[in-house]
Design a protein around this motif. Structure first.
Motif: not given
Length: 134
Positions: A98-107
């Motif tokens: 979830r953290g990785r996907a959230s970071f990808m979405a923010l980038v």
């Protein structure tokens, strides 16, 4: 139960996350290559129309399509980032994903905003600067 369903839904659509990350860049790249290629090809032929249509409206419609693609990508990245940032915590592996996907979405969101502005500015240039000026 609900958290498991949300995690399953997020795993079911990784293409949506990638669209949110890469969509704006792809829209800007296509806009640049297609508009430049059409204008270069048509103007080198000595005309200012493409298949009987004036070139400026064709480029305007293409610019709107690529702008819509960039905006859609920005919206997808924003929605995914918001959804992932409020998702309930799970086990360690689920939290890492979830953290990785959230970071990808923010980038993707930040990049998409910039690419959307670039497509918008390029579209203004396409509509303001005369085509086929020698």
């Amino acid at each position: 139960m609900r958290a498991a369903a949300e995690r399953a839904g997020l795993r079911a659509a990784p293409w949506l996350l990638w669209f949110g990350v890469l969509g704006g860049g792809i829209a800007w790249t296509l806009h640049t290559v297609v508009d430049w290629g059409l204008e270069e090809t048509v103007c080198r032929s000595g005309n200012d129309d493409l298949l009987g249509l004036p070139l400026r409206p064709v480029l305007g419609v293409l610019s709107l399509l690529f702008l819509a693609l960039a905006v859609a990508s920005t919206v997808v990245a924003y929605v995914l980032w918001r959804r992932l940032s409020v998702a309930p915590a799970g086990d360690d592996l689920a939290e890492l994903r979830r953290g990785r996907a959230s970071f990808m979405a923010l980038v993707g969101l930040v990049a998409d905003v910039l690419f959307t502005l670039m497509v918008l500015m390029s579209s203004v240039a396409v509509l303001v600067i005369p085509v086929c000026v020698s």
